[in-house]
Design a protein around this motif. Structure first.
Motif, PDB file in Angstrom:
ATOM      1  N   ALA A 192      35.191  -5.370  -7.748  1.00 40.99           N
ATOM      2  CA  ALA A 192      33.937  -5.451  -7.007  1.00 40.99           C
ATOM      3  C   ALA A 192      33.778  -6.820  -6.355  1.00 40.99           C
ATOM      4  O   ALA A 192      33.352  -6.927  -5.193  1.00 40.99           O
ATOM      5  CB  ALA A 192      32.762  -5.165  -7.938  1.00 40.99           C
ATOM      6  N   SER A 197      31.365  -7.358  -2.897  1.00 49.54           N
ATOM      7  CA  SER A 197      30.107  -6.792  -3.364  1.00 49.54           C
ATOM      8  C   SER A 197      29.467  -7.714  -4.406  1.00 49.54           C
ATOM      9  O   SER A 197      29.709  -7.572  -5.614  1.00 49.54           O
ATOM     10  CB  SER A 197      30.331  -5.399  -3.962  1.00 49.54           C
ATOM     11  OG  SER A 197      29.122  -4.877  -4.473  1.00 49.54           O
ATOM     12  N   GLY A 200      27.024  -5.753  -6.690  1.00 47.04           N
ATOM     13  CA  GLY A 200      27.761  -4.820  -7.527  1.00 47.04           C
ATOM     14  C   GLY A 200      28.519  -5.518  -8.631  1.00 47.04           C
ATOM     15  O   GLY A 200      28.521  -5.065  -9.789  1.00 47.04           O
TER      16      GLY A 200
END
Length: 225
Positions: A192, A197, A200
């Motif tokens: 992630a 991200s 995330g």
């Protein structure tokens, strides 16, 4: 320093150290994290110096350093001993980590910091010979996630928890061997983060730490029984 290698308590400790003081420090730390030196066990300077083949001075300095890192407790009357790991310590350490570390990782990702060392730490963990090696590699992995957050004080605060986290994780894996599950969670967090991200990765990291604490609680905690 052949005495260090020969001593059963300190067998397997790192050998490529640059100074006698570092050798002594790393040998005692490794013995604590492998369980060769048990929680609550007295750390007598004379005995340790004899086993390590050094004078008491580097032993005394190492114990002070380890006390500052949270691996050793010092008492005016009882002397030094290996810190006792319990559920209360775990919850205190992880409470602070859960508050700070996901935010630090989010900033690391947003700043585009190099995460190559995190992948290297995962490989080191997979090939570690014992629980101390896994614990230290785990520590290095997590540091890589927050080291690039851009706030030196935040990094320093999280650094101060590294050795206690290693001690807690080693004790937990000794009771509940969940390393493979946690290693997969590490890989998910890194994927992630590498994808950019930030939110995330931070969410996965928070869930990873909270689930570790919950698993330990569900299996009776860390109190010695």
């Amino acid at each position: 320093m052949s005495e260090v290698i020969a001593s059963p308590v300190f067998a397997g400790q790192p050998r490529s150290m640059s100074s006698r003081g570092t050798v002594v420090l790393e040998a005692i730390k490794h013995a604590i994290l492998t369980g060769a030196l048990q929680p609550g066990q007295p750390l007598v300077e004379t005995d340790l110096a004899q086993q390590l083949g050094v004078s008491k001075t580097p032993v005394r300095e190492a114990l002070k350093t380890l006390a500052g890192a949270g691996l050793v407790t010092m008492s005016e009357y009882k002397g030094a001993s290996v810190r006792t790991v319990d559920t209360a310590l775990m919850e205190s350490v992880y409470d602070l980590r859960v508050l700070l570390e996901p935010e630090a990782l989010s900033r690391t990702v947003r700043l585009g910091a190099d995460l190559t060392p995190a992948a290297e730490a995962l490989r080191s963990a997979d090939t570690a010979p014992d629980r101390a090696g896994r614990s230290l590699a785990n520590r290095d992995f997590h540091r890589t996630l927050y080291a690039g957050c851009g706030n030196p004080l935040l990094v320093s605060t999280l650094d101060s928890l590294r050795d206690q986290t290693a001690l807690i994780s080693a004790a937990a894996w000794d009771r509940v061997p969940t390393w493979e599950r946690e290693a997969e969670e590490h890989r998910e967090i890194l994927r992630a983060a590498e994808s950019g991200s930030a939110d995330g990765a931070a969410h996965l990291l928070r869930e990873h730490m909270c689930s570790f604490v919950q698993r330990v609680r569900d299996n009776g905690g860390l109190e010695r029984g």
